[in-house]
Design a protein around this motif. Structure first.
Motif, mmCIF file in Angstrom:
data_model
loop_
_atom_site.group_PDB
_atom_site.id
_atom_site.type_symbol
_atom_site.label_atom_id
_atom_site.label_comp_id
_atom_site.label_asym_id
_atom_site.label_seq_id
_atom_site.Cartn_x
_atom_site.Cartn_y
_atom_site.Cartn_z
ATOM 1 N N ASN A 132 34.033 39.442 43.840
ATOM 2 C CA ASN A 132 35.180 38.577 43.588
ATOM 3 C C ASN A 132 34.922 37.165 44.084
ATOM 4 O OD1 ASN A 132 36.710 40.474 42.316
ATOM 5 N ND2 ASN A 132 37.610 41.232 44.216
ATOM 6 N N PRO A 165 46.246 43.103 43.403
ATOM 7 C CA PRO A 165 45.660 41.780 43.160
ATOM 8 C C PRO A 165 46.710 40.759 42.755
ATOM 9 C CG PRO A 165 44.376 43.455 42.058
ATOM 10 C CD PRO A 165 45.595 44.136 42.589
ATOM 11 N N MET A 223 42.613 32.263 42.237
ATOM 12 C CA MET A 223 42.639 33.724 42.338
ATOM 13 C C MET A 223 43.147 34.331 41.052
ATOM 14 S SD MET A 223 43.919 34.605 46.155
ATOM 15 C CE MET A 223 44.415 36.262 45.765
ATOM 16 N N VAL A 241 41.803 37.579 39.179
ATOM 17 C CA VAL A 241 42.659 38.744 38.992
ATOM 18 C C VAL A 241 42.893 39.027 37.507
ATOM 19 C CG1 VAL A 241 44.969 39.622 39.400
ATOM 20 C CG2 VAL A 241 43.783 38.404 41.204
ATOM 21 N N ARG A 297 40.138 51.255 40.406
ATOM 22 C CA ARG A 297 39.897 50.909 41.803
ATOM 23 C C ARG A 297 39.383 52.091 42.621
ATOM 24 N NH1 ARG A 297 40.878 46.043 42.472
ATOM 25 N NH2 ARG A 297 41.955 45.123 40.713
#
Lengths: 373, 331, 338
Positions: free
Chosen positions: A46, A286, A362, A366, C116
């Motif tokens: 990320n 997120p 972000m 995301v 996830r």
């Protein structure tokens, strides 16, 4: 079938870091070690995405700058670089304020060498008649060697106040954002998951909180209770968490809820609580973090507003600094007393902007759809 | 009797990405004659849609044509200016896009959306009445009630929307239609109806169609000629009848052997092991060699050229003579 | 072996068509309308039909992802031999045990794994929620399952995330998850329809192999008759919430009786250009079953509809011999007149 196992590693991972981690995972003794390695890897991925975004990096640099400011006073006081009696943002006092030779005149043409007779008459500390040249103590003092950003009318150091305000802003922002995310995520997920009456109840409550003007509510509350900074953080957290954020996260959770992996977990025998905690919340997280950034921005702005109106019971904050300048009549002086207004004003603007920029950056991490190819 | 209309000649196309070049089309050549239907079949990512998009020059921005030509009536489309190409799109080549039936704008009438496409592209400027007449003729042609042109997309079923898309593709009287997965989202019965309709229109209008599909059975139903693609390369090309009767390339052979059918004996099918390659670094030599049961050492190093296996049936494989007849593997 | 593993009786699911706020709905979609069938232990039944025919809804009711509006799903209970238990009446404290016996494989391999969670977390989840084994034992069991579904060596896959797997590999993980509890019945909802052609057969072969090893029965939901033929012992053809024909796979495909089955079969593309088939044209397109009339569901599209079809109710499934059941007035009259 053996060739399946030897699939090439994802090319976007840094090859050697990947290799090191694979070894760690292979050697790991417990599941926690593996989770930790995986977490680090996902963080690194990320970060790679985030790093590409210049405005996000700019935001981080600004936040880093203010964080340094927030930490600095503790170090200065601890090392004795600053003495508390002089530099404490609330109780400090400059014992030897600088002075300036000024001529008393009827009409001021050059404020750097002249002083208005009326000001002399009002101020009990100095005496003189028109034409006299007198020694005037400067309080507020403009920036000079000992006080880099000058002092306020009470002789307190502005830089120290600014640093202290940074600490307050961070505390407030992070607390408000945490409360927002906790409430927003839980309320949104629960409303989406259960639907029906629970959803209707929570969402009407959310509508209500969106409809009431936040500032008005804050004013009312502060009129009733002694309003401290952390109260403000919690109230802002509840307002924005239950209001807008819960609604956005609910729609996200609705999209997650209908995914087959949630059904799969249900078929496996998972309880509702497990479905929410293990499957829905991690997938709306997120987005919550994104809103966390935006909440920091709005919390800091609300604090400045409330302090400015004088409704907040705080020792020192950026809003309070501006309020002080205003109360004492230094605000509307055409920028003559800029050191009392601009540092705090710019600090509010920049930190709010920084968190917003980080949030925007972000957003791209995301929401893959926003990414540039 | 029929002359070549479209010639794709040693076309090479790469996508430039951050991670390197993706070899999407590697040295592909084929011709399409007037009134002929050609099928391109292969798995997702094999380059079949990239070819379709290249024919229209509607490729993504990061696409790069490295060599080769696409000649339509002798003109190389790759050498045209953007404006010249725009003139040819829809008029010479039109396309039924994958999933296009879901791309109707919900707030405009279907007829108006076709009219807009014609306004933008069709050359002989037509009066309103003429356009209307043409659209109702097209609707009849694709099996829709002409009155439907004044309806909104949500009033159409999936099959009807797809028929209207075909009407739109026909609206500028193209020489070639490219149909990219024209029936993928449709139910079997509707799929069959649309395929039969397309076949009939092609015969009536004498146009050429390029069908693109992952479903080898659909291609078998509607095409004269078939090209089998694997990992950006055309590995086999021949008449549909020939290729289905006697696939020469191991990939085509395995694909056919692993396609279940409702007809013929119920048999054990031969699975294709492994996964398609990553086109960022395609395998050396023959791109199929890592999954090929007939691979030899040569396959890993040398790229096989297209060879004639008789009757214009071409195959790019060093060992095509080793590939058994279909059904030889059954039981 | 007369005792079936699963027995479905008059299973019905109605979805209200919403008519404004706070009003009792009067219109219903009859998604599944009174269907009956049985599945024997170790047998696979294919549920075939077009989109919207109610096949997925049926599958979801069998695994209790959805409650039936009426009717019963009866399952044999291994502990109390001979007794069939209505899954609607399973008390809450025994639901988890029911879940061990019935699992599901979903269509979309990209959506059926939590993005996830790692492969290990996904496959071990049923064990975790059922409190089976220690962490170490779970890890061993998951590794064994991965090896069985062809993801070897398991260590290379245990801690990957779904986005690091191909579609075929994900579907293998989904199969491992469905079988890790050693169920006796698995609903497979179009498990190969989103996979590439070259991958499909290996996944189907894997499912057939594991059905033997785990002694599991599938309800295999698909729109593709060719796939159903490869996977299933018997096939049930659904049309607008009704089963119109059910029987042994080869019997249904070789000797279809219901007009809809005939039309469906004739529309399936055949990978053989020399194959000439009988064209069966049916009328119109599929409609929605909102408050359907009582007569035969297929009547609007049936090219052979006679008066008897218009005047009588939807025909019941009737035995045409050898377990081949058809719901059509005309087939019956053809038989009786012959």
């Amino acid at each position: 079938m053996t060739d399946l196992g030897q699939r090439a590693p994802e090319p976007d991972l840094e090859a050697n870091a990947e290799a090191v981690e694979s070894q760690e995972i292979a050697k790991a003794q417990s599941l926690w070690q593996i989770r930790w390695a995986l977490l680090r890897r996902s963080f690194r991925n990320n970060w790679k995405l985030f790093r590409r975004n210049r405005i996000g990096i700019a935001g981080l640099v600004i936040i880093g700058f203010f964080a340094t400011l927030a930490i600095a006073p503790s170090i200065f006081f601890a090392t004795g670089f600053w003495s508390t009696s002089v530099y404490d943002p609330v109780t400090g006092l400059e014992p030897n304020p600088p002075s300036q030779q000024l001529e008393i005149v009827q009409t001021v043409t050059d404020p750097n060498t002249q002083i208005d007779i009326r000001q002399v008459l009002v101020d009990g500390r100095i005496n003189g008649n028109i034409g006299d040249v007198i020694d005037v103590t400067l309080q507020p003092a403009p920036p000079y060697g000992k006080h880099w950003l000058g002092t306020d009318p009470l002789g307190r150091d502005i830089l120290s106040q600014l640093m202290y305000g940074a600490k307050a802003a961070f505390g407030l922002g992070i607390l408000a954002a945490t409360v927002t995310v906790l409430i927003g995520t839980v309320v949104g997920s629960v409303a989406a998951f259960y639907g029906g009456k629970i959803d209707a109840f929570l969402m009407r409550l959310a509508d209500l909180l969106i409809m009431v003007p936040g500032l008005a509510i804050l004013i009312v509350i502060s009129a009733v209770v002694r309003f401290q900074l952390w109260h403000l953080a919690v109230v802002i957290g509840i307002l924005s968490g239950f209001g807008g954020v819960a609604i956005v996260l609910k729609s996200q959770a609705l999209a997650v809820k209908v995914k087959p992996f949630v059904d799969a977990a249900r078929v496996a025998g998972g309880s509702n609580a497990r479905l929410i905690v293990a499957h829905i919340i991690p997938n709306v997280m997120p987005l919550s973090f994104l809103y966390m950034m935006f909440t920091v921005t709005s919390a800091i702005q609300s604090e400045a507003t409330l302090s400015f109106i004088g409704l907040l019971n705080v020792d020192m904050s950026w809003g309070l600094m501006i309020q002080l300048a205003n109360n004492q009549g230094y605000l509307l002086q055409g920028g003559r007393y800029w050191w009392m207004v601009f540092p705090a004003g710019l600090a509010v603007t920049f930190i709010a902007m920084a968190f917003f920029l980080v949030g925007r950056a972000m957003d791209e991490v995301v929401n893959p759809r926003l990414r540039k190819r | 009797m029929s002359r070549p209309l479209l010639e794709v000649d040693h076309l090479v196309m790469n996508y430039t990405t951050e991670k390197g070049d993706v070899s999407a089309i590697q040295d592909v050549s084929f011709t399409l004659n007037e009134g002929e239907s050609l099928g391109l079949v292969g798995e997702s990512g094999c380059g079949k849609t990239s070819i379709a998009m290249s024919l229209l020059r509607l490729v993504a921005e990061n696409a790069r044509f490295d060599s080769g030509e696409i000649r339509l009536d002798g003109t190389d489309l790759l050498s045209l200016t953007d404006e010249e190409m725009r003139q040819r799109r829809w008029n010479d080549i039109s396309m039924v896009f994958q999933g296009a039936m879901n791309a109707w704008n919900p707030v405009y009438k279907v007829g108006d959306q076709i009219r807009e496409a014609m306004d933008l592209h069709f050359h002989p400027r037509l009066s309103n009445a003429e356009v209307e007449a043409r659209i109702s003729k097209l609707f009849e042609l694709v099996g829709l009630n002409p009155a439907m042109m004044n309806r909104y997309p949500h009033e159409f079923s999936g099959g009807m929307r797809q028929r209207a898309i075909i009407a739109m593709a026909l609206s500028c009287d193209p020489k070639i239609i490219i149909a990219d997965e024209p029936t993928t989202a449709l139910d079997v019965i509707v799929q069959d109806q649309i395929l039969q309709e397309l076949k009939k229109i092609q015969a009536d209008l004498g146009m050429s169609i390029i069908y693109i599909s992952h479903d080898i059975a659909v291609i078998a139903e509607v095409t004269d000629k078939i090209g089998v693609m694997y990992a950006g390369k055309l590995v086999e090309l021949g008449s549909t009848r020939e290729v289905f009767a006697r696939p020469r390339h191991p990939y085509a052979f395995l694909l056919l052997s692993s396609t279940p059918s409702v007809t013929g004996p119920r048999r054990k099918l031969a699975p294709l092991e492994g996964e398609p390659p990553d086109l960022l670094n395609p395998p050396t030599g023959c791109r199929f060699h890592p999954r090929c049961p007939y691979a030899t050492d040569q396959c890993a190093t040398d790229e096989p050229p297209m060879e004639d296996a008789g009757d214009g049936h071409q195959v790019a494989c060093w060992n095509w003579k080793e590939v058994p007849e279909l059904g030889g593997l059954t039981k | 072996m007369s005792q079936p593993l699963l027995k479905v009786e008059n299973l019905t699911k109605l979805f209200p068509v919403s008519k404004g706020f706070l009003r009792t709905p009067t219109d219903f979609i009859h998604a599944v309308d009174g269907i009956n069938f049985e599945i024997q232990p170790g047998e696979s039944l294919g549920l075939v039909g077009e989109s919207g025919c109610g096949k997925s809804t049926t599958g979801r009711m069998l695994v209790k992802l959805m409650e039936a509006s009426s009717g019963h799903v009866l399952m044999s209970d291994k502990t109390h031999t001979d007794d069939l238990i209505d899954i609607a009446n399973i008390p809450n404290d025994q639901m988890k045990r029911f879940r061990r016996r019935v699992q599901m494989i979903f269509q979309d391999p990209y959506e059926s794994m939590n993005p996830r969670r790692t492969v290990f977390e996904t496959v071990s989840e049923p064990l975790t929620v059922q409190n089976i084994g220690s962490l170490k034992e779970r890890e061993e069991r998951v590794s064994e399952m991965l090896r069985l579904v062809g993801l070897a060596p398991p260590d290379a896959f245990l801690f990957r995330y779904p986005h690091e797997l191909s579609g075929g590999q994900r579907q293998r993980v989904a199969i491992a998850r469905a079988l890790v509890l050693d169920p006796s019945f698995v609903v497979a909802d179009e498990p190969t329809s989103m996979l590439d052609v070259s991958i499909r057969i290996s996944i189907m072969d894997l499912m057939l192999k594991l059905a033997d090893e785990f002694d599991v029965s599938y309800l295999y939901i698909t729109h593709d008759l060719a796939v159903a033929r490869y996977m299933c012992d018997r096939i049930a053809v659904m049309y607008l919430g009704k089963i119109v024909e059910i029987g042994d796979t080869e019997e249904i495909l070789g000797n279809p009786q219901h007009p809809y089955t005939k039309a469906l079969l004739s529309a399936v593309p055949v990978p053989d250009p020399s194959f000439k088939r009988e064209e069966v044209e049916i009328l119109g397109g599929i409609t929605k079953a909102i408050n359907p009339p009582s007569e035969c569901r297929f009547i609007e599209r049936c090219p052979w509809a006679k008066d008897v079809c218009r005047t009588s109710d939807h025909p019941p499934l009737e035995d045409k011999g050898d377990g081949h059941y058809v719901a059509c007035h005309l087939v019956e009259s053809a038989l009786t007149s012959a």
